[in-house]
Design a protein around this motif. Structure first.
Motif, short mmCIF file in Angstrom:
data_model
loop_
_atom_site.label_atom_id
_atom_site.label_comp_id
_atom_site.label_asym_id
_atom_site.label_seq_id
_atom_site.Cartn_x
_atom_site.Cartn_y
_atom_site.Cartn_z
N ARG A 1 0.85 -1.18 0.00
CA ARG A 1 0.00 0.00 0.00
C ARG A 1 0.89 1.23 0.00
N SER A 2 0.40 2.29 -0.64
CA SER A 2 1.15 3.56 -0.68
C SER A 2 0.75 4.43 0.50
N LEU A 3 1.61 5.38 0.81
CA LEU A 3 1.30 6.34 1.87
C LEU A 3 -0.02 7.06 1.58
N PRO A 4 -0.27 7.57 0.36
CA PRO A 4 -1.55 8.26 0.13
C PRO A 4 -2.77 7.38 0.39
N GLU A 5 -2.69 6.09 0.05
CA GLU A 5 -3.82 5.18 0.31
C GLU A 5 -4.06 5.04 1.81
N LEU A 6 -2.98 4.82 2.56
CA LEU A 6 -3.13 4.63 4.00
C LEU A 6 -3.50 5.93 4.71
N ARG A 7 -2.98 7.05 4.25
CA ARG A 7 -3.33 8.35 4.86
C ARG A 7 -4.81 8.62 4.67
N ALA A 8 -5.34 8.35 3.47
CA ALA A 8 -6.77 8.54 3.20
C ALA A 8 -7.61 7.61 4.09
N LEU A 9 -7.15 6.38 4.29
CA LEU A 9 -7.85 5.45 5.15
C LEU A 9 -7.90 5.97 6.58
N LEU A 10 -6.78 6.43 7.11
CA LEU A 10 -6.76 6.98 8.46
C LEU A 10 -7.66 8.20 8.56
N ASP A 11 -7.58 9.07 7.58
CA ASP A 11 -8.38 10.30 7.59
C ASP A 11 -9.88 10.02 7.53
N SER A 12 -10.27 8.87 7.00
CA SER A 12 -11.69 8.52 6.93
C SER A 12 -12.26 8.16 8.31
N ASP A 13 -11.40 7.94 9.28
CA ASP A 13 -11.79 7.63 10.67
C ASP A 13 -12.87 6.54 10.73
N PRO A 14 -12.55 5.33 10.27
CA PRO A 14 -13.57 4.28 10.21
C PRO A 14 -14.00 3.73 11.57
N PHE A 15 -13.25 4.03 12.62
CA PHE A 15 -13.59 3.54 13.96
C PHE A 15 -13.84 4.72 14.91
N PRO A 16 -14.78 5.61 14.59
CA PRO A 16 -14.96 6.81 15.40
C PRO A 16 -15.35 6.48 16.85
N GLY A 17 -14.59 7.05 17.77
CA GLY A 17 -14.88 6.90 19.19
C GLY A 17 -14.51 5.56 19.79
N LEU A 18 -13.97 4.63 19.01
CA LEU A 18 -13.62 3.31 19.53
C LEU A 18 -12.14 3.27 19.93
N THR A 19 -11.87 2.49 20.94
CA THR A 19 -10.51 2.30 21.42
C THR A 19 -10.14 0.83 21.27
N HIS A 20 -8.94 0.58 20.78
CA HIS A 20 -8.46 -0.78 20.61
C HIS A 20 -8.23 -1.43 21.97
N GLY A 21 -8.81 -2.60 22.16
CA GLY A 21 -8.65 -3.34 23.42
C GLY A 21 -9.10 -4.77 23.23
N ARG A 22 -9.03 -5.57 24.29
CA ARG A 22 -9.37 -6.99 24.22
C ARG A 22 -10.79 -7.22 23.69
N GLY A 23 -11.74 -6.44 24.17
CA GLY A 23 -13.13 -6.60 23.76
C GLY A 23 -13.48 -5.81 22.51
N SER A 24 -12.58 -4.92 22.10
CA SER A 24 -12.81 -4.12 20.88
C SER A 24 -11.52 -4.05 20.09
N TYR A 25 -11.18 -5.17 19.50
CA TYR A 25 -9.95 -5.34 18.74
C TYR A 25 -10.18 -4.78 17.35
N LEU A 26 -9.60 -3.62 17.05
CA LEU A 26 -9.83 -2.95 15.77
C LEU A 26 -8.88 -3.53 14.73
N THR A 27 -9.44 -4.06 13.63
CA THR A 27 -8.62 -4.73 12.63
C THR A 27 -8.84 -4.18 11.23
N ALA A 28 -7.79 -4.31 10.44
CA ALA A 28 -7.81 -3.95 9.02
C ALA A 28 -7.23 -5.13 8.26
#
Length: 181
Positions: free
Chosen positions: A77-104
């Motif tokens: 993946r290129s930096l522009p692709e990943l930067r756009a993905l991060l900027d889209s904020d697909p996990f708004p308000g969620l925190t990575h943890g055991r019960g909320s394992y955020l995956t891509a």
């Protein structure tokens, strides 16, 4: 020159042929610039003036196989692709943890299968969606019950085989930070 990350599948840091220094060495010998690693799980950042991603993936995978005996997969993946993905904020308000394992889960360009989601996902999985630009499934998984793989992950493997690799959202964030440094 474009900044890329190679997401390598099947890397076991305990394997002496899969250490970051050996992985980076393959990329340096291929002539890439600004080669670095993120964590010890097969995330190699680099810079290249080549932009044919399938050709890059094939070239890197062939070198990894020939030089280190690594038969896993390579997804770029290129930096522009990943930067756009991060900027889209697909996990708004969620925190990575055991019960909320955020995956891509990234799909290789031209991967077989479909980008449609399974009809009946596992109750421990909340599928956030599919980002077509970055070719990635995004999901929140409840990993609080050890030793059980959610059906969504099984579906991904059955549908896309070795043409996928999964990273935590924290790892994706670290990769982008390294690419932008």
């Amino acid at each position: 020159m474009t900044r890329f990350v190679a997401l390598l599948r099947g890397i076991a840091p305990s394997n002496p042929n899969m250490t970051n220094d050996k992985l980076r060495g393959v990329f340096v010998r291929l002539g890439f610039e600004q080669v670095g690693s993120v964590l010890a799980s097969g995330n190699i950042v680099f810079q290249s003036d080549e932009d044919d991603v399938p050709a890059l993936e094939q070239r890197i995978q062939q070198a990894l196989s020939e030089q280190l005996g690594i038969a896993g997969g390579t997804i770029i993946r290129s930096l522009p692709e990943l930067r756009a993905l991060l900027d889209s904020d697909p996990f708004p308000g969620l925190t990575h943890g055991r019960g909320s394992y955020l995956t891509a889960t990234f799909l290789k360009e031209g991967a077989s299968g479909t980008s449609s989601l399974p009809e009946d996902p596992d109750p421990r999985t909340t599928v956030v969606g599919y980002d077509a630009q970055a070719r990635v499934f995004l999901a929140v998984i409840d990993n609080s019950e050890p030793g059980k793989t959610p059906d969504f992950m099984v579906w991904l493997d059955k549908t896309h085989g070795k043409d996928i690799t999964t990273r935590t959202w924290l790892t994706v964030q670290r990769i982008v930070k390294k690419l932008e440094a």
